[in-house]
Enzyme design. Structure first.
Site, PDB file in Angstrom:
ATOM      1  N   ASP A   1       0.824  -1.229   0.000  1.00  0.00           N
ATOM      2  CA  ASP A   1       0.000   0.000   0.000  1.00  0.00           C
ATOM      3  C   ASP A   1       0.849   1.265   0.000  1.00  0.00           C
ATOM      4  O   ASP A   1       0.316   2.371   0.074  1.00  0.00           O
ATOM      5  CB  ASP A   1      -0.950   0.005   1.208  1.00  0.00           C
ATOM      6  CG  ASP A   1      -0.204  -0.006   2.529  1.00  0.00           C
ATOM      7  OD1 ASP A   1       1.057  -0.001   2.523  1.00  0.00           O
ATOM      8  OD2 ASP A   1      -0.857   0.002   3.584  1.00  0.00           O
ATOM      9  N   GLY A   2       2.171   1.125  -0.085  1.00  0.00           N
ATOM     10  CA  GLY A   2       3.040   2.295  -0.175  1.00  0.00           C
ATOM     11  C   GLY A   2       3.659   2.699   1.155  1.00  0.00           C
ATOM     12  O   GLY A   2       4.577   3.526   1.194  1.00  0.00           O
ATOM     13  N   GLU A   3       3.157   2.152   2.264  1.00  0.00           N
ATOM     14  CA  GLU A   3       3.739   2.523   3.557  1.00  0.00           C
ATOM     15  C   GLU A   3       5.185   2.035   3.633  1.00  0.00           C
ATOM     16  O   GLU A   3       5.545   1.010   3.051  1.00  0.00           O
ATOM     17  CB  GLU A   3       2.917   1.918   4.703  1.00  0.00           C
ATOM     18  CG  GLU A   3       1.593   2.632   4.881  1.00  0.00           C
ATOM     19  CD  GLU A   3       0.819   2.130   6.096  1.00  0.00           C
ATOM     20  OE1 GLU A   3       1.249   1.147   6.731  1.00  0.00           O
ATOM     21  OE2 GLU A   3      -0.242   2.729   6.388  1.00  0.00           O
TER      22      GLU A   3
ATOM     23  N   ARG B   1      11.676  26.545   6.999  1.00  0.00           N
ATOM     24  CA  ARG B   1      11.341  27.915   6.573  1.00  0.00           C
ATOM     25  C   ARG B   1       9.926  28.308   6.985  1.00  0.00           C
ATOM     26  O   ARG B   1       9.589  29.474   6.997  1.00  0.00           O
ATOM     27  CB  ARG B   1      11.528  28.053   5.048  1.00  0.00           C
ATOM     28  CG  ARG B   1      12.991  28.037   4.639  1.00  0.00           C
ATOM     29  CD  ARG B   1      13.148  28.109   3.125  1.00  0.00           C
ATOM     30  NE  ARG B   1      12.656  26.915   2.476  1.00  0.00           N
ATOM     31  CZ  ARG B   1      12.500  26.774   1.168  1.00  0.00           C
ATOM     32  NH1 ARG B   1      12.788  27.782   0.367  1.00  0.00           N
ATOM     33  NH2 ARG B   1      12.069  25.642   0.652  1.00  0.00           N
ATOM     34  N   GLN B   2       9.107  27.318   7.367  1.00  0.00           N
ATOM     35  CA  GLN B   2       7.749  27.636   7.850  1.00  0.00           C
ATOM     36  C   GLN B   2       7.809  27.764   9.375  1.00  0.00           C
ATOM     37  O   GLN B   2       7.220  26.972  10.106  1.00  0.00           O
ATOM     38  CB  GLN B   2       6.782  26.539   7.424  1.00  0.00           C
ATOM     39  CG  GLN B   2       6.604  26.452   5.909  1.00  0.00           C
ATOM     40  CD  GLN B   2       5.528  25.460   5.526  1.00  0.00           C
ATOM     41  OE1 GLN B   2       4.444  25.455   6.093  1.00  0.00           O
ATOM     42  NE2 GLN B   2       5.830  24.599   4.568  1.00  0.00           N
TER      43      GLN B   2
ATOM     44  N   HIS C   1      17.391  27.758   8.089  1.00  0.00           N
ATOM     45  CA  HIS C   1      17.100  29.096   7.562  1.00  0.00           C
ATOM     46  C   HIS C   1      17.279  30.150   8.662  1.00  0.00           C
ATOM     47  O   HIS C   1      17.841  31.214   8.433  1.00  0.00           O
ATOM     48  CB  HIS C   1      15.686  29.121   6.983  1.00  0.00           C
ATOM     49  CG  HIS C   1      15.378  30.400   6.318  1.00  0.00           C
ATOM     50  ND1 HIS C   1      16.137  30.903   5.286  1.00  0.00           N
ATOM     51  CD2 HIS C   1      14.399  31.318   6.550  1.00  0.00           C
ATOM     52  CE1 HIS C   1      15.644  32.066   4.911  1.00  0.00           C
ATOM     53  NE2 HIS C   1      14.601  32.340   5.660  1.00  0.00           N
TER      54      HIS C   1
ATOM     55  N   ASP D   1      19.849  38.257  -0.831  1.00  0.00           N
ATOM     56  CA  ASP D   1      19.057  39.138   0.041  1.00  0.00           C
ATOM     57  C   ASP D   1      19.852  39.398   1.317  1.00  0.00           C
ATOM     58  O   ASP D   1      20.869  38.739   1.581  1.00  0.00           O
ATOM     59  CB  ASP D   1      17.670  38.538   0.351  1.00  0.00           C
ATOM     60  CG  ASP D   1      17.744  37.152   0.977  1.00  0.00           C
ATOM     61  OD1 ASP D   1      18.710  36.870   1.723  1.00  0.00           O
ATOM     62  OD2 ASP D   1      16.836  36.335   0.712  1.00  0.00           O
TER      63      ASP D   1
ATOM     64  N   LYS E   1      15.594  41.300  -2.100  1.00  0.00           N
ATOM     65  CA  LYS E   1      14.716  40.347  -2.786  1.00  0.00           C
ATOM     66  C   LYS E   1      13.257  40.555  -2.376  1.00  0.00           C
ATOM     67  O   LYS E   1      12.970  40.764  -1.203  1.00  0.00           O
ATOM     68  CB  LYS E   1      15.149  38.918  -2.418  1.00  0.00           C
ATOM     69  CG  LYS E   1      14.271  37.834  -3.010  1.00  0.00           C
ATOM     70  CD  LYS E   1      14.879  36.469  -2.821  1.00  0.00           C
ATOM     71  CE  LYS E   1      14.490  35.848  -1.507  1.00  0.00           C
ATOM     72  NZ  LYS E   1      15.009  34.501  -1.342  1.00  0.00           N
TER      73      LYS E   1
ATOM     74  N   ARG F   1       9.699  38.401  -2.777  1.00  0.00           N
ATOM     75  CA  ARG F   1       9.090  37.157  -3.280  1.00  0.00           C
ATOM     76  C   ARG F   1       7.600  37.406  -3.464  1.00  0.00           C
ATOM     77  O   ARG F   1       6.883  37.695  -2.507  1.00  0.00           O
ATOM     78  CB  ARG F   1       9.332  36.005  -2.290  1.00  0.00           C
ATOM     79  CG  ARG F   1       8.848  34.653  -2.818  1.00  0.00           C
ATOM     80  CD  ARG F   1       9.111  33.532  -1.826  1.00  0.00           C
ATOM     81  NE  ARG F   1      10.505  33.141  -1.753  1.00  0.00           N
ATOM     82  CZ  ARG F   1      11.118  32.354  -2.637  1.00  0.00           C
ATOM     83  NH1 ARG F   1      10.458  31.897  -3.681  1.00  0.00           N
ATOM     84  NH2 ARG F   1      12.385  32.042  -2.483  1.00  0.00           N
TER      85      ARG F   1
HETATM   86  C1  R5P Z   1      14.980  32.378   1.612  1.00  0.00           C
HETATM   87  O1  R5P Z   1      15.098  33.504   2.086  1.00  0.00           O
HETATM   88  C2  R5P Z   1      16.162  31.491   1.399  1.00  0.00           C
HETATM   89  O2  R5P Z   1      17.311  32.026   1.954  1.00  0.00           O
HETATM   90  C3  R5P Z   1      16.407  31.199  -0.062  1.00  0.00           C
HETATM   91  O3  R5P Z   1      16.771  32.395  -0.716  1.00  0.00           O
HETATM   92  C4  R5P Z   1      15.184  30.657  -0.721  1.00  0.00           C
HETATM   93  O4  R5P Z   1      14.594  29.688   0.069  1.00  0.00           O
HETATM   94  C5  R5P Z   1      15.504  30.106  -2.093  1.00  0.00           C
HETATM   95  O5  R5P Z   1      14.322  29.624  -2.657  1.00  0.00           O
HETATM   96  P1  R5P Z   1      14.152  29.494  -4.232  1.00  0.00           P
HETATM   97  O6  R5P Z   1      15.291  28.713  -4.757  1.00  0.00           O
HETATM   98  O7  R5P Z   1      12.828  28.803  -4.380  1.00  0.00           O
HETATM   99  O8  R5P Z   1      14.095  30.893  -4.790  1.00  0.00           O
END
Ligand code: R5P
Length: 280
Positions: free
Chosen positions: A33-35, A88-89, A121, A158, A182, A184
């Site tokens: 089943d993929g587990e 990152r979250q 991060h 950034d 930067k 986003r």
């Molecule tokens: C975000 O601030 C991180 O330092 C990276 O710049 C970011 O996660 C890179 O993501 P992506 O390659 O999707 O632009």
């Protein structure tokens, strides 16, 4: 003994060579089943589980490896997360969203006595674990992959990555540092605002913690190409390279990509094993 996750077999072997620790025998299988199913040989009194959580499946595999290590008799378990997925979250960006980094950190904490992770991060992600957790800085190791550079500029895409750019410059031994700004707009839609740095006829190394979709680096490479840099290379700790990231960078004109083995990819020429061994 070192218990390797399926995504970090090369790093685990490098760590075994660096520390003299043995590698436990591990098998990875799937039920119909993929587990997932993992199975370990003995681990000794102390198990060192080395597993980057590069996907949701890798998270489950890590929890299984930690539990299997206890079942095999390990009295202590140290978990090395060379790359911590979901890091990152680390906040709830909009109403109704979870702090996903905290949710996974709590789950990982249940199966371990200690956590080591590499260049998350934000180092503050370590506070989300319920056991002692430490962030290692392996960015300086990237300098060993760089060829001789002319009038080098170590550039962060950034402001948040300027510390990494300085670390790589210091390890390389010479050069200037600077950063772009930067914005986003969405997951893969990124705009970079160049600085006043003079890049003409210089070898520029773009430094960041992670290349995920490659949007940040591709945009930065395109700007530098337009401004007349002699060569543009990318140095990152975590080469996630999702989707068409390699292609985007190649189309933008990148000359070389240097990355570590926290995530095992064709560009992972630098091992973080020495940094992990030092911290054990
Ligand atoms: C975000 O601030 C991180 O330092 C990276 O710049 C970011 O996660 C890179 O993501 P992506 O390659 O999707 O632009």
């Amino acid at each position: 003994m070192i218990v390797a996750g399926s995504h970090n077999q090369l790093l685990a072997a490098a760590l075994a060579a660096e520390t003299g620790e043995s590698l436990a025998s591990v098998s990875f299988e799937r039920f119909p089943d993929g587990e997932r199913k993992v199975q370990l040989s003995e681990t000794g009194d102390h198990a060192l589980v080395v597993a980057s959580t590069v996907s949701d499946g890798a998270h489950v595999e890590l929890l299984q490896l930690q539990d299997a290590a206890r079942e095999a008799g390990a009295e202590t378990v140290t978990t090395v997360l060379p790359y911590m997925g979901y890091a990152r979250q680390d906040r709830s960006f909009e109403a109704g969203e979870p702090v996903s980094a905290r949710a996974v950190a709590r789950a990982i904490s249940t199966g371990t006595d200690r956590v080591l992770t590499v260049n998350p991060h934000e180092d503050a992600v370590c506070d989300l674990f319920d056991v002692p957790a430490e962030a290692l800085d392996a960015a300086g190791l990237l300098a060993e992959a760089l060829p001789p550079l002319a009038a080098p500029l170590f550039l962060a895409p950034d402001a948040g990555a300027i510390g990494l750019a300085r670390t790589v410059r210091d390890a390389y031994g010479e050069g200037e540092t600077d950063h772009f700004e930067k914005t986003r707009h969405s997951g893969a839609d990124v705009e970079v605002e160049p600085s006043d740095a003079d890049v003409e006829r210089r070898d520029v190394v773009l430094v960041d913690d992670i290349v995920a979709t490659g949007s940040t680096m591709s945009e930065s490479v395109a700007v530098l190409t337009e401004r007349g840099a002699s060569s543009i290379s990318v140095a990152c700790v975590h080469p996630v390279f999702a989707g068409n990231a390699y292609l985007s960078l190649a189309r933008a004109g990148v000359e070389a990509i240097h990355a570590t083995d926290t995530v095992e990819r064709p560009v992972s020429t630098v091992s973080v094993a020495p940094a992990i061994a030092d911290a054990l």
